[in-house]
Write a protein that holds these residues in place. Structure first.
Motif, mmCIF file in Angstrom:
data_model
loop_
_atom_site.group_PDB
_atom_site.id
_atom_site.type_symbol
_atom_site.label_atom_id
_atom_site.label_comp_id
_atom_site.label_asym_id
_atom_site.label_seq_id
_atom_site.Cartn_x
_atom_site.Cartn_y
_atom_site.Cartn_z
ATOM 1 N N ASN A 1 0.891 -1.272 -0.161
ATOM 2 C CA ASN A 1 -0.263 0.245 -0.065
ATOM 3 C C ASN A 1 0.933 1.368 0.155
ATOM 4 N N ARG A 2 1.807 1.114 0.750
ATOM 5 C CA ARG A 2 2.780 2.585 0.852
ATOM 6 C C ARG A 2 3.293 2.651 -0.375
ATOM 7 N N LYS A 3 3.848 1.665 -1.273
ATOM 8 C CA LYS A 3 4.470 1.730 -2.655
ATOM 9 C C LYS A 3 3.589 2.312 -3.676
ATOM 10 N N LYS A 4 2.262 1.833 -3.613
ATOM 11 C CA LYS A 4 1.323 2.173 -4.542
ATOM 12 C C LYS A 4 0.600 3.657 -4.135
ATOM 13 N N ILE A 5 0.727 3.969 -3.028
ATOM 14 C CA ILE A 5 0.218 5.415 -2.691
ATOM 15 C C ILE A 5 1.317 6.419 -3.050
ATOM 16 N N ALA A 6 2.780 5.949 -2.703
ATOM 17 C CA ALA A 6 3.925 6.838 -3.041
ATOM 18 C C ALA A 6 3.780 7.258 -4.577
ATOM 19 N N LYS A 7 3.276 6.218 -5.333
ATOM 20 C CA LYS A 7 3.276 6.620 -7.044
ATOM 21 C C LYS A 7 1.812 7.462 -7.396
ATOM 22 N N LEU A 8 1.078 7.652 -6.682
ATOM 23 C CA LEU A 8 0.053 8.598 -6.837
ATOM 24 C C LEU A 8 0.328 9.951 -6.809
ATOM 25 N N ALA A 9 -0.156 10.693 -7.810
ATOM 26 C CA ALA A 9 0.084 12.240 -7.872
ATOM 27 C C ALA A 9 -0.882 12.794 -7.314
ATOM 28 N N LEU A 10 -0.820 14.189 -6.951
ATOM 29 C CA LEU A 10 -2.063 14.743 -6.638
ATOM 30 C C LEU A 10 -2.474 15.188 -7.714
ATOM 31 N N GLY A 11 -4.005 15.156 -7.811
ATOM 32 C CA GLY A 11 -4.653 15.435 -9.029
ATOM 33 C C GLY A 11 -5.149 14.044 -9.654
ATOM 34 N N ALA A 12 -4.679 12.957 -9.110
ATOM 35 C CA ALA A 12 -5.097 11.627 -9.663
ATOM 36 C C ALA A 12 -6.520 11.420 -9.623
ATOM 37 N N SER A 13 -7.123 10.502 -10.421
ATOM 38 C CA SER A 13 -8.769 10.277 -10.231
ATOM 39 C C SER A 13 -8.746 9.536 -9.415
ATOM 40 N N TYR A 14 -10.169 9.459 -8.619
ATOM 41 C CA TYR A 14 -10.521 8.518 -7.795
ATOM 42 C C TYR A 14 -10.459 7.141 -8.138
ATOM 43 N N ALA A 15 -10.984 6.712 -9.474
ATOM 44 C CA ALA A 15 -11.050 5.789 -10.210
ATOM 45 C C ALA A 15 -9.610 5.111 -10.549
ATOM 46 N N ASP A 16 -8.526 5.801 -10.678
ATOM 47 C CA ASP A 16 -7.352 5.716 -10.997
ATOM 48 C C ASP A 16 -6.735 4.992 -9.578
ATOM 49 N N ALA A 17 -7.039 5.617 -8.427
ATOM 50 C CA ALA A 17 -6.518 5.098 -7.226
ATOM 51 C C ALA A 17 -6.933 4.001 -6.953
ATOM 52 N N TYR A 18 -8.507 3.782 -6.919
ATOM 53 C CA TYR A 18 -9.217 2.762 -6.662
ATOM 54 C C TYR A 18 -8.583 1.251 -7.539
ATOM 55 N N THR A 19 -8.391 1.485 -8.693
ATOM 56 C CA THR A 19 -7.861 0.581 -9.706
ATOM 57 C C THR A 19 -6.620 0.173 -9.162
ATOM 58 N N HIS A 20 -5.590 0.663 -8.675
ATOM 59 C CA HIS A 20 -4.462 0.592 -8.355
ATOM 60 C C HIS A 20 -4.045 0.054 -6.901
ATOM 61 N N LEU A 21 -5.127 0.556 -5.931
ATOM 62 C CA LEU A 21 -4.872 0.324 -4.522
ATOM 63 C C LEU A 21 -6.184 -0.781 -4.213
ATOM 64 N N GLY A 22 -7.499 -0.943 -4.936
ATOM 65 C CA GLY A 22 -8.347 -1.951 -4.524
ATOM 66 C C GLY A 22 -9.309 -1.262 -3.274
ATOM 67 N N VAL A 23 -9.800 -2.344 -2.846
ATOM 68 C CA VAL A 23 -10.923 -1.916 -1.716
ATOM 69 C C VAL A 23 -10.124 -1.195 -0.788
ATOM 70 N N ALA A 24 -10.685 -0.304 -0.141
ATOM 71 C CA ALA A 24 -9.983 0.580 1.031
ATOM 72 C C ALA A 24 -10.387 -0.221 2.314
ATOM 73 N N ASP A 25 -9.701 0.061 3.235
ATOM 74 C CA ASP A 25 -9.898 -0.588 4.645
ATOM 75 C C ASP A 25 -11.068 0.078 5.348
#
Length: 127
Positions: free
Chosen positions: A45-69
């Motif tokens: 999760n830390r690796k995937k979050i570190a790759k997200l840039a501000l301005g990323a879309s919700y759909a893109d983040a959800y696709t990369h990280l999956g279901v949130a806790d």
């Protein structure tokens, strides 16, 4: 003698099929084997979050990280707010996930506006 021979003929094939089996009971030093699973998930999760840039879309983040806790969805000043919490570190060795063990992703109208420690987000919103 006949019964012994029959028992041997039945037992021999069974013992040969089980000779390679290993049963692991327990796990790490504390007797739990879920610790390494959490460590792997937290690191991932830390690796995937570190790759997200501000301005990323919700759909893109959800696709990369999956279901949130944890998730929060609400409206504020006409904006749609979505907050996703992903476990990224451990504060208690109890096997449970709490928001203070997560990193949050704060989206406004589907756009990532900020990330940070879950405990920080809880203090800012009074939760």
């Amino acid at each position: 003698m006949k019964k012994t021979l029959i028992a041997l003929l039945i037992a021999a094939p069974i013992s040969l099929t089980l000779s390679g089996c290993v049963v692991s009971v327990g796990g790490g030093e504390d007797g739990h084997n879920f610790s390494s699973d959490f460590d792997d998930r937290e690191y991932g999760n830390r690796k995937k979050i570190a790759k997200l840039a501000l301005g990323a879309s919700y759909a893109d983040a959800y696709t990369h990280l999956g279901v949130a806790d944890f998730t929060e969805n609400y409206q504020s000043n006409g904006d749609n707010i979505q907050v996703l919490f992903y476990r990224t570190h451990r504060t208690q060795k109890d096997g449970l996930t709490t928001k203070d063990e997560c990193t949050y992703l704060h989206f406004v109208n589907g756009v990532l506006k900020e990330t940070g420690a879950g405990a920080e987000h809880m203090r800012n919103v009074g939760g």
